[in-house]
Design a protein around this motif. Sequence first.
Motif, mmCIF file in Angstrom:
data_model
loop_
_atom_site.group_PDB
_atom_site.id
_atom_site.type_symbol
_atom_site.label_atom_id
_atom_site.label_comp_id
_atom_site.label_asym_id
_atom_site.label_seq_id
_atom_site.Cartn_x
_atom_site.Cartn_y
_atom_site.Cartn_z
ATOM 1 N N GLY A 1 0.804 -1.224 0.000
ATOM 2 C CA GLY A 1 0.000 0.000 0.000
ATOM 3 C C GLY A 1 0.830 1.264 0.000
ATOM 4 O O GLY A 1 0.312 2.346 0.294
ATOM 5 N N GLY B 1 -4.293 -5.411 7.744
ATOM 6 C CA GLY B 1 -4.289 -5.562 6.296
ATOM 7 C C GLY B 1 -2.926 -6.081 5.839
ATOM 8 O O GLY B 1 -1.980 -6.092 6.630
ATOM 9 N N PRO B 2 -2.757 -6.487 4.600
ATOM 10 C CA PRO B 2 -3.840 -6.551 3.639
ATOM 11 C C PRO B 2 -4.888 -7.596 4.014
ATOM 12 O O PRO B 2 -4.524 -8.677 4.471
ATOM 13 N N LYS C 1 -10.867 -0.035 3.145
ATOM 14 C CA LYS C 1 -9.746 0.871 2.857
ATOM 15 C C LYS C 1 -10.173 2.321 3.087
ATOM 16 O O LYS C 1 -9.423 3.119 3.652
ATOM 17 N N PRO D 1 -4.240 -1.361 3.633
ATOM 18 C CA PRO D 1 -4.078 -1.923 2.295
ATOM 19 C C PRO D 1 -4.998 -3.134 2.127
ATOM 20 O O PRO D 1 -5.293 -3.823 3.105
ATOM 21 N N ASP E 1 -4.361 -3.264 -3.446
ATOM 22 C CA ASP E 1 -2.939 -3.059 -3.101
ATOM 23 C C ASP E 1 -2.130 -4.330 -3.349
ATOM 24 O O ASP E 1 -0.934 -4.268 -3.622
#
Lengths: 456, 222
Positions: free
Chosen positions: A33, A261-262, A274, A280, A305
């Motif tokens: 990200g 995240g991701p 997000k 991300p 991302d």
Amino acid sequence: MRFFSSLAVPEARALVFGVCPNPVRVTPHITVGSGETIPEVNYILPHGSEVSASTIDDVVTLYARMAEGVLERAYDLGIAKLIIEIELVFELTLNPSWGARVIRVTREAMDRYEAKGVHSALRTTVADIRDRVRPPRLRTSDETRLVFECFEACAADSDILSIESTGGKEVSDDALLNCDIGGVLFAMGTLGSNDMEFLWTKICKIADTYGKVAGGDAACGFANTAMQLARKRMLPTVFAAMVRAVGAARSLVAIECGAKGPDKDCAYEGPVLKAIAGIPIAMEGKSAACAHSSPVGNVAMACCDTWSNESVPFVQLFGGFSPEVSLEQLWYDCKLMNEATRSGDAVRVRDLLTLSDVRTSAEALVLAPESCMRIAKAIISTPDRLQRAHRAAKEALAIIDEAAGEGRLSIPEVEQNWIGMIRAGMDEFESLGDGAAAHYAKQYAHLFVPSEYGLT
Amino acid sequence: MSEIIERIAQCIERGKVNAASPYPPDLKGQDGADELTAAALQMGIPPSDVLGQGLVIGMNAIGRKFSENKVFVPDLLMASKAMQAAMKHLKPYFESGQAQHRGTFIVGTVQGDLHDIGKNLVSMVMEGGGWEVIDLGVDVNADKFLNALKDHPKAVVGLSALLTTTMVNMEKTVAAIRQQSPDTVVIVGGAPLTSEFAKKIGANAYFPDPQGALDYLTGVAA
């Protein structure tokens, strides 16, 4: 526990692939990200493979071979960063030492290629085996113990920990098939969210203990079930689109518990997360057609991302074995996105990806960046989990209504009757006021055990 | 066919359970499958006619529309609820032998697989088609199917799998059934399956939709 009351992404223009307000460093060389989109490849055993005590050695050997093939292709193509996701099948979760062996050999292959300049991170996704028995014993069963044991067994060799949790699915399945929006809201807003809190509090603790990243969850068993049923023309697509929005309210709980995240690739609701939390997100779309069909192949890429293939079974193709082929396809998608970012054209590319899908699908429309921003705002407008699920659904329906009314979206004729029925269901939910949870708990009492959700 | 039987069929097809049910809106306040079935039996119409010319006709009509993508699963479920409301009046006649099922259908999702949506749809349509359904649930191993077959030796068996990783268990289950009961009809269904796979593992047939399974088994039972 954190509750979000404002959006991390201030405007739709900033909701775009490759960047997010809170990038996550998953390895010393990979931060997700922070300006580039990274391929995330996932592969699984060939169709019909058996995983048992008598085959586990062969299974581990095959996983090692698949990892080697993927990393060699990365080396050949000059892919400097990738994420490998291993989704442990039921048997590998039921036997945590088996799962750990698969993760270990994958890590060993990754370490060998690290020395050759291929930087990779490993996401381990443990199977949620807790609903093997219905009604599921989500907190008190042996399966629950094994899920956490499996996380513990695999954490040291992993970089990112994830799960596609199933709490509330026993009610959601029934509500989906009956097109009962109130039941869906209760299943995800109350039951699913409660279970997510139970589960993710523990997963985040394990991740902290091992110094790993708690990735995130997905409303896969809910919204993707609805999407697939809609693909098979078993449910109205408008309903599936609303379920997707509700899924965002549920998946957010993992982030509230500390996941960074991701999130999971199959969480198509990711852009909403997000927008709210600035994390991300992993997404899958056209390059995941190897795993399943969807009406959101391009729009899914708009805000990703990491870009994933969902999962591909190991088979030989002309271009090599399927995991390697998938990685190559993902890589070219990522190269395009990263070039767009470098040249300042990311928003333009994002908008083309979005426009190419949203005119023909309500499910795609709710994933457009502007739609995701609206749904995100609806979700953070209240801390009440059931109410925010409802507001997400209501906003999704409003987005669809507006687009249909303005001729920007065509809705199949066969769905027209059901839109009225869904609206009636929303009205019924609203008329119940504070008694909504109790009402649906009673309606679906035969399907779930309240104490397994912390309800008494 | 008498008017009341036709109305029963219509209530089943349109999912009109009883007078109190709000759906479908244009039949609001009218008697549903529940009241009409009770009335038909009271009028002396043979239960086999109520079943065969009313319930089954209604369920077949909605099942066919479903196969043609003209309605959704919730339409099918509403029809099923209407049928169940009618069936409770017929239950005593089944128990006394005055009405008979077309056959027995044992169904389950194979070992290692927890998906039950497809299985439940097939169960519902089969029941609506006049079959007795023995639903073994999900994550069902071969022994459970074999035990059920011991209790119902003339039954046909339906196996469901959604995961590619559990297709191997489907093959094992079919093999076990073939060993114990070579003549048993076994049908299979599930997203990753194909007719070729069904043939390869020794199943009699594969169906992508529940109505196809019902039509096939109705032919087998005839």
